[in-house]
Design a protein around this motif. Structure first.
Motif, PDB file in Angstrom:
ATOM      1  N   ASP A  95       0.854  -1.189   0.000  1.00  0.00           N
ATOM      2  CA  ASP A  95       0.000   0.000   0.000  1.00  0.00           C
ATOM      3  C   ASP A  95       0.895   1.247   0.000  1.00  0.00           C
ATOM      4  OD1 ASP A  95       0.962   0.003   2.560  1.00  0.00           O
ATOM      5  OD2 ASP A  95      -0.987   0.120   3.551  1.00  0.00           O
ATOM      6  N   ILE A  96       0.282   2.431   0.172  1.00  0.00           N
ATOM      7  CA  ILE A  96       1.054   3.678   0.130  1.00  0.00           C
ATOM      8  C   ILE A  96       2.162   3.652   1.178  1.00  0.00           C
ATOM      9  CG2 ILE A  96       0.925   6.180   0.527  1.00  0.00           C
ATOM     10  CD1 ILE A  96      -1.921   6.081  -0.639  1.00  0.00           C
ATOM     11  N   SER A  97       1.787   3.222   2.375  1.00  0.00           N
ATOM     12  CA  SER A  97       2.741   3.122   3.482  1.00  0.00           C
ATOM     13  C   SER A  97       3.957   2.268   3.148  1.00  0.00           C
ATOM     14  CB  SER A  97       2.027   2.389   4.598  1.00  0.00           C
ATOM     15  OG  SER A  97       1.816   3.112   5.667  1.00  0.00           O
ATOM     16  N   GLN A 119       3.429  14.111  -9.905  1.00  0.00           N
ATOM     17  CA  GLN A 119       2.344  14.575  -9.027  1.00  0.00           C
ATOM     18  C   GLN A 119       1.430  13.442  -8.587  1.00  0.00           C
ATOM     19  OE1 GLN A 119       0.093  17.481 -11.387  1.00  0.00           O
ATOM     20  NE2 GLN A 119      -1.471  15.939 -11.798  1.00  0.00           N
ATOM     21  N   GLN A 120       1.336  12.398  -9.383  1.00  0.00           N
ATOM     22  CA  GLN A 120       0.460  11.281  -9.040  1.00  0.00           C
ATOM     23  C   GLN A 120       0.789  10.114  -9.972  1.00  0.00           C
ATOM     24  OE1 GLN A 120      -2.768  13.810 -10.869  1.00  0.00           O
ATOM     25  NE2 GLN A 120      -3.857  11.865 -10.846  1.00  0.00           N
ATOM     26  N   ASP A 123      -2.340   5.121 -12.269  1.00  0.00           N
ATOM     27  CA  ASP A 123      -3.158   3.950 -11.918  1.00  0.00           C
ATOM     28  C   ASP A 123      -3.827   4.087 -10.552  1.00  0.00           C
ATOM     29  OD1 ASP A 123      -0.788   3.721 -10.547  1.00  0.00           O
ATOM     30  OD2 ASP A 123      -0.425   1.621 -11.038  1.00  0.00           O
ATOM     31  N   ALA A 124      -3.159   4.740  -9.598  1.00  0.00           N
ATOM     32  CA  ALA A 124      -3.708   4.800  -8.248  1.00  0.00           C
ATOM     33  C   ALA A 124      -4.393   6.127  -7.953  1.00  0.00           C
ATOM     34  CB  ALA A 124      -2.613   4.554  -7.218  1.00  0.00           C
ATOM     35  N   ASP A 125      -4.024   7.181  -8.717  1.00  0.00           N
ATOM     36  CA  ASP A 125      -4.660   8.488  -8.536  1.00  0.00           C
ATOM     37  C   ASP A 125      -4.599   8.999  -7.109  1.00  0.00           C
ATOM     38  OD1 ASP A 125      -5.348   9.593 -10.885  1.00  0.00           O
ATOM     39  OD2 ASP A 125      -7.417   8.883 -10.930  1.00  0.00           O
ATOM     40  N   CYS A 126      -3.473   8.773  -6.431  1.00  0.00           N
ATOM     41  CA  CYS A 126      -3.238   9.443  -5.161  1.00  0.00           C
ATOM     42  C   CYS A 126      -2.149  10.467  -5.455  1.00  0.00           C
ATOM     43  CB  CYS A 126      -2.731   8.475  -4.104  1.00  0.00           C
ATOM     44  SG  CYS A 126      -4.003   7.356  -3.548  1.00  0.00           S
ATOM     45  N   TYR A 127      -1.984  11.430  -4.627  1.00  0.00           N
ATOM     46  CA  TYR A 127      -0.921  12.399  -4.890  1.00  0.00           C
ATOM     47  C   TYR A 127      -0.208  12.677  -3.588  1.00  0.00           C
ATOM     48  CZ  TYR A 127      -5.378  14.650  -4.113  1.00  0.00           C
ATOM     49  OH  TYR A 127      -6.623  14.949  -3.643  1.00  0.00           O
ATOM     50  N   VAL A 128       0.151  11.623  -2.898  1.00  0.00           N
ATOM     51  CA  VAL A 128       0.700  11.777  -1.559  1.00  0.00           C
ATOM     52  C   VAL A 128       2.059  11.110  -1.371  1.00  0.00           C
ATOM     53  CG1 VAL A 128      -1.589  12.011  -0.513  1.00  0.00           C
ATOM     54  CG2 VAL A 128      -0.549   9.750  -0.689  1.00  0.00           C
ATOM     55  N   ALA A 131       5.192  13.274  -0.097  1.00  0.00           N
ATOM     56  CA  ALA A 131       5.173  13.703   1.312  1.00  0.00           C
ATOM     57  C   ALA A 131       5.554  12.554   2.237  1.00  0.00           C
ATOM     58  CB  ALA A 131       3.795  14.244   1.674  1.00  0.00           C
ATOM     59  N   ALA A 132       5.125  11.347   1.895  1.00  0.00           N
ATOM     60  CA  ALA A 132       5.458  10.191   2.735  1.00  0.00           C
ATOM     61  C   ALA A 132       6.945   9.847   2.616  1.00  0.00           C
ATOM     62  CB  ALA A 132       4.581   8.996   2.345  1.00  0.00           C
ATOM     63  N   GLN A 144       3.753  19.383  -5.812  1.00  0.00           N
ATOM     64  CA  GLN A 144       3.006  20.040  -6.906  1.00  0.00           C
ATOM     65  C   GLN A 144       3.769  21.231  -7.482  1.00  0.00           C
ATOM     66  OE1 GLN A 144       0.368  18.372  -7.454  1.00  0.00           O
ATOM     67  NE2 GLN A 144       0.162  17.368  -5.503  1.00  0.00           N
TER      68      GLN A 144
ATOM     69  N   ALA B  99      -0.132  12.459   4.489  1.00  0.00           N
ATOM     70  CA  ALA B  99       0.837  11.457   4.031  1.00  0.00           C
ATOM     71  C   ALA B  99       2.093  11.457   4.885  1.00  0.00           C
ATOM     72  CB  ALA B  99       1.187  11.711   2.566  1.00  0.00           C
ATOM     73  N   GLY B 100       2.535  12.653   5.289  1.00  0.00           N
ATOM     74  CA  GLY B 100       3.711  12.740   6.161  1.00  0.00           C
ATOM     75  C   GLY B 100       3.429  12.050   7.490  1.00  0.00           C
ATOM     76  N   ALA B 103       3.445   8.236   7.190  1.00  0.00           N
ATOM     77  CA  ALA B 103       4.815   7.703   7.188  1.00  0.00           C
ATOM     78  C   ALA B 103       5.400   7.742   8.598  1.00  0.00           C
ATOM     79  CB  ALA B 103       5.690   8.503   6.229  1.00  0.00           C
TER      80      ALA B 103
END
Ligand SMILES: Cc1cc2nc3c(=O)[nH]c(=O)nc-3n(C[C@H](O)[C@H](O)[C@H](O)COP(=O)(O)OP(=O)(O)OC[C@H]3O[C@@H](n4cnc5c(N)ncnc54)[C@H](O)[C@@H]3O)c2cc1C
Ligand SMILES: Nc1ncnc2c1ncn2[C@@H]1O[C@H](COP(=O)(O)O)[C@@H](O)[C@H]1O
Lengths: 261, 316
Positions: A95-97, A119-120, A123-128, A131-132, A144, B99-100, B103
């Protein structure tokens, strides 16, 4: 300075997108391509080099299936000097994590002063993801980015928010994600496509990269799909194929029928 | 069930998406804590979130918290660790903080959420995926669950009245979080046409090829008695001004007629115009997502269709 660009392998725009009904994961069996949003990241890295910044190396970093080697050739043809493909069946279902952790673990070893993401993913259309990743790497972040400049060890970026444009400065090493309007990616020349074949491609497993297997893959996922259903039904729209402007009459008729003209 | 809602705000106004998520969380019952981080926060203003269902408000007030996401993650982290769920409305800063935080605390995150339930059995989040062709329902395998809502998915009307008690909390900013600085803002210009008021909008995207073709769009808008609007891609590229932009970080519009010219129909654009009465799309790519929600889809070259359509309208 070194630049790392994160690139993802995604189902190509023309292939039908569906979730596998037994695993609830994206069916990746069709044709794939380089995520079009990531091509803007590569282009920006190349532009920094062309602008006279001393860019020793541009490395494209990908977590994906072994098949991703094919779309990664495009990253090399576009101007990356080297690719690192993190591939391991143990990573499927991340997953994103899990993906952010795995990418950050690989990026940590690349010694990059600037990490660029798109930016994204289409296929998943997240934009995060940026930042993670920035939090894992403990580096400053600007997402962005619509325009970018570098001076000394500092980047200056403009990004759109709900209120207009923020101008943000960050000290390198830093992580950014770029808007799809930051540049117009070039098409690779035949020479560049041929040259790409000679560039190094590293393939690493989760263990090679030092990834804790309990934090990735389906088992490590913290966000778990429970069910999938069709969206609420809506009326099908009408479709017209236009040739040389011959649809104008039909459009006017439609607008009149709907009472908007 | 401890629930925290992160409240994005700017110049004394809460982001309507944050307010909407707060109201939705409160409507599910239980105690909901609102978290407001920023510089120079007024307690009475923050306490006013009681009207949207907050049972208490945590205020983190520090000069470092003005508009940048990473110090906000630092401020939110200790409280998030105590919570079962941390909710965010759509927003550029909110997305970065969500999101930060995910994580930082090792949590799962659900993005583009359009509905959620909170309960003893855990949090369930629903998001449309694959170009809104499927609805995906997810649960979380760790705590806190992090949810980032879709733009305009949650209405922001006040649900109650009165004020919530405010508690000021300490802030410790990580060293790397101070390595980014706000250097200024290029404000959207005000005045001119307000596209949210128009009955007819003719919007253009990158598909019109370049700013030199904007007059062709303007002529079509004139023939339809409408105004011109745009996508983020052409605003970011400097073809036109931010005040013309429709979408997640632009304006939300609901004209009687929306003509999308050379627009792919990305979700962040769609959320700003999907409520238009009639949607007509002209795009040469038969796979463009805009065709999934247009009432009339014209597959063709926009630079050929626009002038012919203008002509046909004039001939009526
Ligand atoms: C946090 C965030 C917020 C965002 N906020 C917004 C927002 O508020 N508003 C917004 O619009 N976007 C927003 N975006 C961006 C969004 O994801 C898309 O990138 C953007 O909407 C795409 O703009 P576009 O359709 O003009 O360009 P493209 O996606 O490049 O589409 C151009 C289209 O034109 C077609 N085309 C090309 N040539 C022709 C021709 N000759 N004739 C006909 N068709 C042609 C192409 O097939 C294509 O479909 C946001 C993104 C993020 C991550
Ligand atoms: N064999 C694999 N090796 C590495 N990454 C993978 C593999 N298969 C899928 N992925 C990645 O894992 C994430 C989740 O994939 P999926 O579960 O297929 O949607 C995506 O970022 C994929 O690119």
């Amino acid at each position: 300075m070194n630049i790392a660009v994160c690139v993802k392998e995604v189902p190509s725009a023309t292939s039908a997108k569906r979730l596998d009904p037994s695993t609830y994961r994206l069916d990746r069996s069709g044709d794939s391509e380089l995520n079009p949003f990531d091509v803007h990241g590569l282009e920006e890295a190349i532009k920094l080099r062309e602008a006279g910044h001393e860019v020793e190396e541009i490395v494209a970093v990908c977590m994906g299936r072994e098949n991703a080697q094919r779309p990664l050739q495009k990253a090399l043809a576009l101007g990356a000097d080297r690719v690192v493909l993190l591939t391991d069946p143990a990573l499927a279902g991340s997953d994103i994590s899990g993906t952010a952790y795995a990418l950050a673990t690989v990026l940590e070893k690349q010694n990059a002063d600037l990490v660029i993401l798109g930016q994204q993913a289409s296929d998943a259309d997240c934009y995060v993801m940026a930042a993670a990743v920035a939090d894992h790497l403990r580096r400053p972040l600007v997402t962005q980015v619509a325009s970018l400049s570098l001076e000394g060890g500092t980047l200056r970026a403009k990004r759109q928010t709900e209120h207009g444009y923020d101008v943000i400065e960050a000290t390198l090493p830093a992580v950014i994600s770029v808007s799809d309007a930051i540049n117009t990616p070039r098409l690779p020349s035949i020479k560049a496509i041929m040259g790409a074949k000679k560039k190094p491609t590293d393939q690493v497993s989760a263990a090679d990269a030092g990834i804790d297997p309990s934090r990735v893959g389906e088992g490590g996922a913290k966000s778990v799909v429970r069910s999938v259903s069709p969206p609420p039904a809506k009326q099908e729209g009408r479709r017209i194929e236009d040739t040389g402007g011959d649809s104008a009459g039909a459009i006017v008729e439609f607008l009149a029928e709907r009472g908007v003209i | 069930m401890a629930t925290i809602v992160f409240m994005d705000h700017d110049e004394g106004a809460f982001n309507p998406n944050s307010l909407g998520v707060l109201a939705k969380a409160a409507s599910l019952g239980g105690e909901v804590t609102a978290f407001v981080g920023g510089s120079g926060i007024d307690d009475a203003w923050a306490g006013g979130l009681g009207a949207y269902g907050a049972s208490r408000v945590l205020v983190a007030d520090d000069a470092a918290l003005a508009g940048l996401p990473q110090p906000l993650v630092d401020a939110l982290e200790p409280h998030a660790r105590e919570a079962d769920t941390v909710l965010f409305g759509a927003g550029v800063v909110s997305a970065d903080v969500a999101a930060g935080l995910a994580a930082r605390v090792g949590s799962g995150i659900n993005c583009e959420t359009t509905d959620f339930t909170l309960g003893e059995g855990g949090v369930v989040a629903v998001r449309p995926a694959l170009g809104d062709t499927v609805m995906v329902e997810s649960t979380f395998a760790s705590s806190p669950a992090i949810i980032l809502g879709r733009a305009n998915a949650f209405a922001s009307e006040p649900t109650g009245s009165g004020t919530a008690p405010v508690e000021r909390v300490a802030v410790t900013v990580q060293e790397w979080s101070s390595a980014a600085r706000m250097a200024g803002r290029e404000q959207a210009e005000t005045g001119g046409v307000d596209i949210t008021e128009a009955d007819v909008l003719v919007a253009f995207g990158r598909g019109i090829g370049g700013p030199e073709n904007i007059p062709v769009v303007e002529q079509l808008a004139k023939a339809l008695g409408g105004e011109v609007a745009a996508t983020r891609a052409v605003v970011d590229a400097g073809w036109t001004s931010y005040s013309m932009q429709v979408g997640q970080t632009g304006k939300t519009v609901s004209p009687k007629l929306y003509v999308a010219c050379g627009i792919s129909g990305a979700i962040q654009h769609k959320v700003g115009m999907a409520n238009a009465g009639v949607i007509v799309a002209i795009n040469k790519d038969v796979n463009a997502p805009i065709f999934e929600f247009a009432d009339l889809g014209v597959v063709g070259d926009v630079l050929t269709v626009m002038p012919k359509l203008t002509e046909a309208l004039a001939g009526r």
